[in-house]
Design a protein around this motif. Structure first.
Motif, PDB file in Angstrom:
ATOM      1  N   THR A  64      39.460  48.594  46.872  1.00  0.00           N
ATOM      2  CA  THR A  64      40.545  49.450  47.358  1.00  0.00           C
ATOM      3  C   THR A  64      40.000  50.859  47.508  1.00  0.00           C
ATOM      4  O   THR A  64      38.980  51.220  46.911  1.00  0.00           O
ATOM      5  N   TYR A  65      40.688  51.667  48.269  1.00  0.00           N
ATOM      6  CA  TYR A  65      40.233  53.033  48.487  1.00  0.00           C
ATOM      7  C   TYR A  65      40.459  53.907  47.257  1.00  0.00           C
ATOM      8  O   TYR A  65      39.953  55.002  47.182  1.00  0.00           O
ATOM      9  N   ARG A  66      41.211  53.409  46.289  1.00  0.00           N
ATOM     10  CA  ARG A  66      41.466  54.157  45.055  1.00  0.00           C
ATOM     11  C   ARG A  66      40.479  53.813  43.943  1.00  0.00           C
ATOM     12  O   ARG A  66      40.526  54.409  42.871  1.00  0.00           O
ATOM     13  N   THR A  67      39.586  52.853  44.162  1.00  0.00           N
ATOM     14  CA  THR A  67      38.610  52.465  43.132  1.00  0.00           C
ATOM     15  C   THR A  67      37.672  53.627  42.843  1.00  0.00           C
ATOM     16  O   THR A  67      37.150  54.265  43.753  1.00  0.00           O
ATOM     17  N   THR A  68      37.473  53.901  41.553  1.00  0.00           N
ATOM     18  CA  THR A  68      36.582  54.994  41.150  1.00  0.00           C
ATOM     19  C   THR A  68      35.311  54.424  40.529  1.00  0.00           C
ATOM     20  O   THR A  68      35.252  53.253  40.155  1.00  0.00           O
ATOM     21  N   SER A  69      34.313  55.281  40.383  1.00  0.00           N
ATOM     22  CA  SER A  69      33.079  54.836  39.750  1.00  0.00           C
ATOM     23  C   SER A  69      33.337  54.466  38.293  1.00  0.00           C
ATOM     24  O   SER A  69      32.704  53.555  37.757  1.00  0.00           O
ATOM     25  N   GLU A  70      34.282  55.135  37.654  1.00  0.00           N
ATOM     26  CA  GLU A  70      34.620  54.800  36.266  1.00  0.00           C
ATOM     27  C   GLU A  70      35.243  53.399  36.177  1.00  0.00           C
ATOM     28  O   GLU A  70      34.980  52.656  35.228  1.00  0.00           O
ATOM     29  N   ASP A  71      36.050  53.020  37.155  1.00  0.00           N
ATOM     30  CA  ASP A  71      36.615  51.666  37.202  1.00  0.00           C
ATOM     31  C   ASP A  71      35.487  50.632  37.245  1.00  0.00           C
ATOM     32  O   ASP A  71      35.511  49.638  36.518  1.00  0.00           O
ATOM     33  N   GLU A  93      37.177  59.726  52.165  1.00  0.00           N
ATOM     34  CA  GLU A  93      37.728  58.576  51.456  1.00  0.00           C
ATOM     35  C   GLU A  93      36.656  57.512  51.287  1.00  0.00           C
ATOM     36  O   GLU A  93      35.697  57.442  52.049  1.00  0.00           O
ATOM     37  N   SER A  94      36.856  56.656  50.299  1.00  0.00           N
ATOM     38  CA  SER A  94      35.941  55.544  50.059  1.00  0.00           C
ATOM     39  C   SER A  94      35.857  54.676  51.305  1.00  0.00           C
ATOM     40  O   SER A  94      36.841  54.510  52.032  1.00  0.00           O
ATOM     41  N   ARG A  95      34.695  54.077  51.522  1.00  0.00           N
ATOM     42  CA  ARG A  95      34.521  53.184  52.658  1.00  0.00           C
ATOM     43  C   ARG A  95      34.797  51.731  52.284  1.00  0.00           C
ATOM     44  O   ARG A  95      34.603  50.825  53.079  1.00  0.00           O
ATOM     45  N   GLY A  96      35.253  51.483  51.053  1.00  0.00           N
ATOM     46  CA  GLY A  96      35.666  50.142  50.648  1.00  0.00           C
ATOM     47  C   GLY A  96      34.579  49.288  50.019  1.00  0.00           C
ATOM     48  O   GLY A  96      34.776  48.107  49.784  1.00  0.00           O
ATOM     49  N   PHE A  97      33.422  49.892  49.732  1.00  0.00           N
ATOM     50  CA  PHE A  97      32.358  49.160  49.051  1.00  0.00           C
ATOM     51  C   PHE A  97      31.583  50.128  48.169  1.00  0.00           C
ATOM     52  O   PHE A  97      31.753  51.346  48.253  1.00  0.00           O
ATOM     53  N   ALA A  98      30.751  49.564  47.282  1.00  0.00           N
ATOM     54  CA  ALA A  98      29.975  50.388  46.357  1.00  0.00           C
ATOM     55  C   ALA A  98      28.669  49.691  46.028  1.00  0.00           C
ATOM     56  O   ALA A  98      28.488  48.502  46.324  1.00  0.00           O
ATOM     57  N   PHE A  99      27.762  50.435  45.423  1.00  0.00           N
ATOM     58  CA  PHE A  99      26.503  49.893  44.917  1.00  0.00           C
ATOM     59  C   PHE A  99      26.451  50.168  43.419  1.00  0.00           C
ATOM     60  O   PHE A  99      26.691  51.295  42.985  1.00  0.00           O
ATOM     61  N   VAL A 100      26.166  49.136  42.655  1.00  0.00           N
ATOM     62  CA  VAL A 100      26.050  49.235  41.201  1.00  0.00           C
ATOM     63  C   VAL A 100      24.634  48.847  40.828  1.00  0.00           C
ATOM     64  O   VAL A 100      24.148  47.802  41.267  1.00  0.00           O
TER      65      VAL A 100
END
Length: 68
Positions: free
Chosen positions: A22-29, A53-60
């Protein structure tokens, strides 16, 4: 482009792409979810250049305990 920062140290890390966020997802989440699986290196959520705004994906990145 480094924007004045040195590249991160990624030796011994595994990078995962996490999609459909979601666009509300944070790195802390994401930290709370992935810290259960090992030591976290970092979390990066790309932002849209104009809207910020977030682009809907992340790298961990997780430390690969097999290599340490």
């Amino acid at each position: 482009m480094s924007y004045g920062r040195p590249p991160p140290r990624i030796d011994g890390m595994i990078s995962l792409k996490v999609g459909n966020l979601t666009y509300r997802t944070t790195s802390e989440d994401l930290r709370r979810v992935f810290e259960k699986f090992g030591t976290l290196g970092d979390v990066y959520i790309p932002k849209d250049r104009y809207s910020r705004e977030s682009r809907g994906f992340a790298f961990v990145r997780l430390v690969n305990s097999m290599l340490v």
